[in-house]
Design a protein around this motif. Sequence first.
Motif, PDB file in Angstrom:
ATOM      1  N   PHE A  82       1.060  -1.088  -0.151  1.00 22.56           N
ATOM      2  CA  PHE A  82      -0.551   0.275  -0.031  1.00 22.56           C
ATOM      3  C   PHE A  82       1.339   1.345   0.186  1.00 22.56           C
ATOM      4  N   MET A  83       2.001   1.179   0.818  1.00 19.26           N
ATOM      5  CA  MET A  83       2.696   2.458   1.245  1.00 19.26           C
ATOM      6  C   MET A  83       3.403   2.391  -0.521  1.00 19.26           C
ATOM      7  N   ASN A  84       3.877   1.214  -1.071  1.00 13.88           N
ATOM      8  CA  ASN A  84       4.837   1.880  -2.365  1.00 13.88           C
ATOM      9  C   ASN A  84       3.229   2.285  -3.585  1.00 13.88           C
ATOM     10  N   ASN A  85       2.598   2.134  -3.179  1.00 15.63           N
ATOM     11  CA  ASN A  85       1.248   2.198  -4.328  1.00 15.63           C
ATOM     12  C   ASN A  85       1.075   3.589  -4.099  1.00 15.63           C
ATOM     13  N   ARG A  86       1.021   4.381  -2.887  1.00 14.08           N
ATOM     14  CA  ARG A  86       0.344   5.046  -2.942  1.00 14.08           C
ATOM     15  C   ARG A  86       1.849   6.439  -3.287  1.00 14.08           C
ATOM     16  N   ILE A  87       3.092   6.444  -2.876  1.00 13.45           N
ATOM     17  CA  ILE A  87       3.811   6.210  -3.785  1.00 13.45           C
ATOM     18  C   ILE A  87       3.731   6.598  -5.753  1.00 13.45           C
ATOM     19  N   GLY A  88       3.414   5.757  -6.065  1.00  9.22           N
ATOM     20  CA  GLY A  88       3.555   5.603  -7.140  1.00  9.22           C
ATOM     21  C   GLY A  88       2.613   6.389  -7.830  1.00  9.22           C
ATOM     22  N   ARG A  89       0.867   6.527  -7.657  1.00  9.51           N
ATOM     23  CA  ARG A  89       0.501   7.162  -7.788  1.00  9.51           C
ATOM     24  C   ARG A  89       0.709   8.859  -7.223  1.00  9.51           C
ATOM     25  N   VAL A 115       8.262   7.598 -15.771  1.00  7.14           N
ATOM     26  CA  VAL A 115       8.827   6.582 -15.819  1.00  7.14           C
ATOM     27  C   VAL A 115       9.869   6.497 -15.303  1.00  7.14           C
ATOM     28  N   LEU A 116      10.799   7.726 -15.662  1.00  6.15           N
ATOM     29  CA  LEU A 116      12.257   7.867 -15.486  1.00  6.15           C
ATOM     30  C   LEU A 116      12.337   7.776 -13.632  1.00  6.15           C
ATOM     31  N   GLU A 117      11.135   8.344 -13.670  1.00  2.00           N
ATOM     32  CA  GLU A 117      10.534   8.870 -12.012  1.00  2.00           C
ATOM     33  C   GLU A 117      10.922   7.251 -11.376  1.00  2.00           C
ATOM     34  N   CYS A 118      10.186   6.508 -10.876  1.00  2.00           N
ATOM     35  CA  CYS A 118       9.572   5.736 -11.085  1.00  2.00           C
ATOM     36  C   CYS A 118      11.112   4.445 -11.271  1.00  2.00           C
ATOM     37  N   VAL A 119      11.921   4.509 -12.466  1.00  2.00           N
ATOM     38  CA  VAL A 119      13.346   3.606 -12.495  1.00  2.00           C
ATOM     39  C   VAL A 119      13.954   3.718 -11.381  1.00  2.00           C
ATOM     40  N   THR A 120      14.364   5.328 -11.043  1.00  2.00           N
ATOM     41  CA  THR A 120      15.717   5.996 -10.253  1.00  2.00           C
ATOM     42  C   THR A 120      14.490   5.455  -8.906  1.00  2.00           C
ATOM     43  N   MET A 121      13.075   6.112  -8.522  1.00  2.00           N
ATOM     44  CA  MET A 121      12.852   5.150  -7.040  1.00  2.00           C
ATOM     45  C   MET A 121      13.342   4.051  -6.994  1.00  2.00           C
ATOM     46  N   ALA A 122      13.093   3.183  -7.830  1.00  2.00           N
ATOM     47  CA  ALA A 122      13.240   1.247  -7.842  1.00  2.00           C
ATOM     48  C   ALA A 122      14.501   1.253  -7.672  1.00  2.00           C
ATOM     49  N   LYS A 123      16.007   2.047  -8.664  1.00  2.00           N
ATOM     50  CA  LYS A 123      17.200   1.198  -8.390  1.00  2.00           C
ATOM     51  C   LYS A 123      17.480   2.010  -6.930  1.00  2.00           C
ATOM     52  N   ASN A 124      16.909   2.853  -5.866  1.00  2.00           N
ATOM     53  CA  ASN A 124      17.201   3.459  -4.861  1.00  2.00           C
ATOM     54  C   ASN A 124      16.128   3.231  -3.787  1.00  2.00           C
ATOM     55  N   SER A 125      15.704   2.516  -4.036  1.00  2.00           N
ATOM     56  CA  SER A 125      14.937   1.616  -2.775  1.00  2.00           C
ATOM     57  C   SER A 125      15.636   1.025  -1.733  1.00  2.00           C
ATOM     58  N   LEU A 126      14.473   1.280  -0.540  1.00  2.00           N
ATOM     59  CA  LEU A 126      14.727   0.742   0.734  1.00  2.00           C
ATOM     60  C   LEU A 126      14.926  -0.492   1.424  1.00  2.00           C
ATOM     61  N   ALA A 127      15.769  -1.194   1.325  1.00  2.00           N
ATOM     62  CA  ALA A 127      15.685  -2.711   2.114  1.00  2.00           C
ATOM     63  C   ALA A 127      15.756  -2.578   3.346  1.00  2.00           C
ATOM     64  N   ILE A 128      14.010  -2.491   4.247  1.00  2.00           N
ATOM     65  CA  ILE A 128      14.164  -3.009   5.446  1.00  2.00           C
ATOM     66  C   ILE A 128      13.670  -4.379   5.447  1.00  2.00           C
ATOM     67  N   LYS A 183      10.086   6.557   0.389  1.00  2.00           N
ATOM     68  CA  LYS A 183      10.336   5.501  -0.578  1.00  2.00           C
ATOM     69  C   LYS A 183      10.650   4.988  -0.318  1.00  2.00           C
ATOM     70  N   LEU A 184      10.364   4.347  -2.044  1.00  2.00           N
ATOM     71  CA  LEU A 184      10.039   2.572  -1.673  1.00  2.00           C
ATOM     72  C   LEU A 184      10.502   1.983  -1.185  1.00  2.00           C
ATOM     73  N   VAL A 185      10.664   0.678  -0.622  1.00  2.00           N
ATOM     74  CA  VAL A 185      10.509  -0.243   0.153  1.00  2.00           C
ATOM     75  C   VAL A 185      11.042  -1.649  -0.271  1.00  2.00           C
ATOM     76  N   TYR A 186      11.311  -2.338   0.116  1.00  2.00           N
ATOM     77  CA  TYR A 186      10.922  -3.731   0.242  1.00  2.00           C
ATOM     78  C   TYR A 186      11.721  -4.608   1.024  1.00  2.00           C
ATOM     79  N   PHE A 187      11.780  -5.908   1.190  1.00  2.00           N
ATOM     80  CA  PHE A 187      12.028  -7.061   2.594  1.00  2.00           C
ATOM     81  C   PHE A 187      13.553  -6.895   2.513  1.00  2.00           C
ATOM     82  N   GLU A 188      14.187  -6.954   3.078  1.00  2.00           N
ATOM     83  CA  GLU A 188      15.741  -7.230   3.296  1.00  2.00           C
ATOM     84  C   GLU A 188      15.277  -9.403   3.396  1.00  2.00           C
TER      85      GLU A 188
END
Length: 94
Positions: free
Chosen positions: A40-47, A61-74, A89-94
């Motif tokens: 839900f958090m990543n979806n909100r950021i995308g919107r 597209v450019l910002e989404c790709v940049t954000m994905a490359k700089n996403s946080l592992a948490i 920031k976009l996040v993913y689990f470690e």
Amino acid sequence: MTESANADFAEQMGDAHEIGNWNNPERAKLQTVESTTMDFMNNRIGREVGLRHEGNRAEIVLECVTMAKNSLAIPKTAAALSAAAAQNKLVYFE
């Protein structure tokens, strides 16, 4: 989706997708409160990206790709999700 339709539609479709994961027996096995919160958090950021660059698909597209490359592992914890939400920031689990 925000660019193709609007933010409200994108939110409704994203929410339906995430909730639908709980209704699919195979996917439900993988779902947790934390993973759904992350989605839900990543979806909100995308919107928000779509709204910032409304009418400019290339910038979206450019910002989404940049954000994905700089996403946080948490870590997969509520506290880590809360802290990440504050950074927008976009996040993913470690």
